[in-house]
Design an enzyme around this catalytic site. Structure first.
Site, PDB file in Angstrom:
ATOM      1  N   ALA A  65       0.858  -1.179   0.000  1.00 10.62           N
ATOM      2  CA  ALA A  65       0.000   0.000   0.000  1.00 10.62           C
ATOM      3  C   ALA A  65       0.898   1.234   0.000  1.00 10.62           C
ATOM      4  CB  ALA A  65      -0.892  -0.007   1.240  1.00 10.62           C
ATOM      5  N   GLY A 109       0.671  -5.076   0.810  1.00 10.93           N
ATOM      6  CA  GLY A 109      -0.526  -5.204  -0.026  1.00 10.93           C
ATOM      7  C   GLY A 109      -0.244  -5.885  -1.360  1.00 10.93           C
ATOM      8  N   GLU A 112      -0.377  -9.444  -0.629  1.00  8.45           N
ATOM      9  CA  GLU A 112      -1.780  -9.768  -0.318  1.00  8.45           C
ATOM     10  C   GLU A 112      -2.628  -9.850  -1.590  1.00  8.45           C
ATOM     11  OE1 GLU A 112      -1.685  -6.519   2.525  1.00  8.45           O
ATOM     12  OE2 GLU A 112      -2.340  -7.878   4.099  1.00  8.45           O
ATOM     13  N   GLU A 132       5.100  -4.951   7.060  1.00  2.00           N
ATOM     14  CA  GLU A 132       4.391  -3.877   7.766  1.00  2.00           C
ATOM     15  C   GLU A 132       4.934  -3.645   9.170  1.00  2.00           C
ATOM     16  OE1 GLU A 132       2.956  -6.283   6.006  1.00  2.00           O
ATOM     17  OE2 GLU A 132       1.360  -5.460   4.742  1.00  2.00           O
TER      18      GLU A 132
HETATM   19  N1  CAA Z   1       4.606   3.218  -0.604  1.00  2.00           N
HETATM   20  C1  CAA Z   1       4.995   4.384  -1.162  1.00  2.00           C
HETATM   21  N2  CAA Z   1       6.150   4.502  -1.855  1.00  2.00           N
HETATM   22  C2  CAA Z   1       6.936   3.431  -1.971  1.00  2.00           C
HETATM   23  C3  CAA Z   1       6.581   2.187  -1.415  1.00  2.00           C
HETATM   24  C4  CAA Z   1       5.339   2.107  -0.712  1.00  2.00           C
HETATM   25  N3  CAA Z   1       4.899   0.950  -0.193  1.00  2.00           N
HETATM   26  N4  CAA Z   1       7.557   1.288  -1.675  1.00  2.00           N
HETATM   27  C5  CAA Z   1       8.486   1.966  -2.389  1.00  2.00           C
HETATM   28  N5  CAA Z   1       8.111   3.240  -2.564  1.00  2.00           N
HETATM   29  C6  CAA Z   1       8.830   4.295  -3.279  1.00  2.00           C
HETATM   30  C7  CAA Z   1       9.973   4.849  -2.439  1.00  2.00           C
HETATM   31  O1  CAA Z   1       9.519   5.802  -1.519  1.00  2.00           O
HETATM   32  C8  CAA Z   1      10.857   5.434  -3.513  1.00  2.00           C
HETATM   33  O2  CAA Z   1      10.315   6.669  -3.930  1.00  2.00           O
HETATM   34  P1  CAA Z   1      11.251   7.997  -3.978  1.00  2.00           P
HETATM   35  O3  CAA Z   1      12.274   7.681  -5.026  1.00  2.00           O
HETATM   36  O4  CAA Z   1      10.298   9.076  -4.374  1.00  2.00           O
HETATM   37  O5  CAA Z   1      11.867   8.142  -2.639  1.00  2.00           O
HETATM   38  C9  CAA Z   1      10.689   4.456  -4.668  1.00  2.00           C
HETATM   39  O6  CAA Z   1       9.460   3.763  -4.416  1.00  2.00           O
HETATM   40  C10 CAA Z   1      11.799   3.433  -4.738  1.00  2.00           C
HETATM   41  O7  CAA Z   1      11.900   2.822  -3.468  1.00  2.00           O
HETATM   42  P2  CAA Z   1      13.296   2.691  -2.675  1.00  2.00           P
HETATM   43  O8  CAA Z   1      14.190   3.835  -2.986  1.00  2.00           O
HETATM   44  O9  CAA Z   1      12.988   2.447  -1.248  1.00  2.00           O
HETATM   45  O10 CAA Z   1      13.884   1.372  -3.383  1.00  2.00           O
HETATM   46  P3  CAA Z   1      14.860   0.290  -2.762  1.00  2.00           P
HETATM   47  O11 CAA Z   1      15.244  -0.574  -3.906  1.00  2.00           O
HETATM   48  O12 CAA Z   1      15.927   0.931  -1.967  1.00  2.00           O
HETATM   49  O13 CAA Z   1      13.955  -0.575  -1.732  1.00  2.00           O
HETATM   50  C11 CAA Z   1      11.974  -1.736  -1.032  1.00  2.00           C
HETATM   51  C12 CAA Z   1      12.903  -1.341  -2.203  1.00  2.00           C
HETATM   52  C13 CAA Z   1      12.711  -2.704  -0.102  1.00  2.00           C
HETATM   53  C14 CAA Z   1      10.767  -2.438  -1.645  1.00  2.00           C
HETATM   54  C15 CAA Z   1      11.565  -0.466  -0.258  1.00  2.00           C
HETATM   55  O14 CAA Z   1      11.065   0.502  -1.176  1.00  2.00           O
HETATM   56  C16 CAA Z   1      10.498  -0.704   0.768  1.00  2.00           C
HETATM   57  O15 CAA Z   1      10.807  -1.196   1.832  1.00  2.00           O
HETATM   58  N6  CAA Z   1       9.244  -0.331   0.460  1.00  2.00           N
HETATM   59  C17 CAA Z   1       8.135  -0.430   1.412  1.00  2.00           C
HETATM   60  C18 CAA Z   1       7.674  -1.850   1.579  1.00  2.00           C
HETATM   61  C19 CAA Z   1       6.565  -1.899   2.602  1.00  2.00           C
HETATM   62  O16 CAA Z   1       6.755  -1.597   3.758  1.00  2.00           O
HETATM   63  N7  CAA Z   1       5.384  -2.340   2.164  1.00  2.00           N
HETATM   64  C20 CAA Z   1       4.204  -2.455   3.021  1.00  2.00           C
HETATM   65  C21 CAA Z   1       3.353  -1.230   2.903  1.00  2.00           C
HETATM   66  S1  CAA Z   1       2.029  -1.201   4.095  1.00  2.00           S
HETATM   67  C22 CAA Z   1       0.841  -2.234   3.428  1.00  2.00           C
HETATM   68  O17 CAA Z   1       0.986  -2.763   2.350  1.00  2.00           O
HETATM   69  C23 CAA Z   1      -0.358  -2.468   4.283  1.00  2.00           C
HETATM   70  C24 CAA Z   1      -1.289  -3.479   3.785  1.00  2.00           C
HETATM   71  O18 CAA Z   1      -1.345  -4.593   4.285  1.00  2.00           O
HETATM   72  C25 CAA Z   1      -2.218  -3.186   2.701  1.00  2.00           C
END
Ligand code: CAA
Length: 258
Positions: A65, A109, A112, A132
């Protein structure tokens, strides 16, 4: 409706949906979920479509998400809007079979939504996780429930409590992924799988999907009864007659979806 965050394409009897937010690793923002919902409704209503494929990019199926959209919401925002419900659950209510083709990250998500699909194909780069907990949250679109039912409590608990990701090999071994496919063949293989499904009788494949999904919702005896009654009911279809007659006559069946 024109789409900003997904790309749709019809390939024969298959409806394809590709998440398309490359700069955000396909993070699932509200408008993307609305577009997904709309595209799925279209494919469900389209009689020419027999199966659906959902995919992302080489880097990410979807990284979860959209955290930037979510981080400052209040309890009342999320409670009153029943956040992560509308649209999000649409994949799981599709009556037509849905294949997920996963490359790169399928997190939160993203994992999921992949689990809401009926079959997950992955390439060697796929990484599944429910991270998460690392951002002070828990899964909100079924992760704690579907993971346990799919890969068992031990691995599900570890993933939800530590945020550890599973690679494609582990995911296949654990039963989350049905097959690992070479990266350059992932989408073609998913489309081929969906076409194979679409070549079967539409009502019978819907019944098969319904019966398998019943196993998650009910006791064994009720599930067996459901299966038996569905099996009985398909004897009222033309396609059962045609399928079995074709076998006896040593020819390919011509299903009419009746
Ligand atoms: N939401 C918003 N933006 C996201 C995102 C997310 N879930 N995942 C990645 N992005 C964005 C980053 O902010 C970044 O944008 P900017 O360049 O503008 O800063 C871009 O995508 C690239 O990401 P990274 O620079 O972080 O890339 P990376 O290769 O270093 O890392 C990653 C990759 C490990 C996937 C890392 O991006 C990450 O940890 N993302 C979040 C994963 C996460 O926590 N997901 C769960 C979300 S909560 C949820 O999903 C609840 C539910 O159950 C529905």
């Amino acid at each position: 409706m024109s789409y900003e965050h997904i790309i749709t394409e019809i390939r024969g009897p298959v409806g394809l949906i590709k998440f398309n937010r490359p700069k955000a690793l396909n993070a699932l923002c509200e408008s993307l979920i609305k577009e997904l919902d709309h595209a799925l409704n279209g494919y469900e209503d389209n009689n020419a479509i027999g199966a659906i494929v959902i995919t992302g990019s080489k880097e990410a199926f979807a990284a979860g998400a959209d955290i930037k959209e979510m981080y400052d919401k209040t309890y009342m925002d999320v409670y009153l809007s029943n956040f992560i419900t509308e649209g999000w659950e649409r994949v799981s209510t599709c009556r037509k079979p849905v294949v997920a083709a996963v490359a790169g990250y399928a997190l939160g998500g993203g994992c999921e939504i992949a689990m809401m699909c009926d079959i997950i194909l992955a390439d060697e780069t796929a990484k599944f996780g429910q991270p998460e907990i690392t951002i002070g949250a828990i899964p909100g679109a079924g992760g704690t429930q579907r993971l346990v039912r799919t890969i068992g409590k031990a691995k599900a608990m570890e993933m939800c409590l530590t945020g550890r990701m599973m690679d494609a090999e582990e995911a296949e071994y654990a039963g989350l992924v049905s097959r690992i496919v070479p990266a350059d063949q992932l989408l073609d293989d998913a489309i081929k799988t969906a076409k194979k499904i679409a070549s079967m009788s539409r009502p019978i494949s819907m019944m098969a999907k319904e019966a398998v999904n019943r196993a998650y919702e009910t006791t064994l005896s009720e599930g067996l009864l459901f299966e038996r009654r569905a099996f009985h009911s398909l004897f009222a279809t033309d396609d059962q007659k045609e399928g079995m007659k074709a076998f006896v006559e040593k020819r390919k069946p011509k299903f009419t979806n009746c």
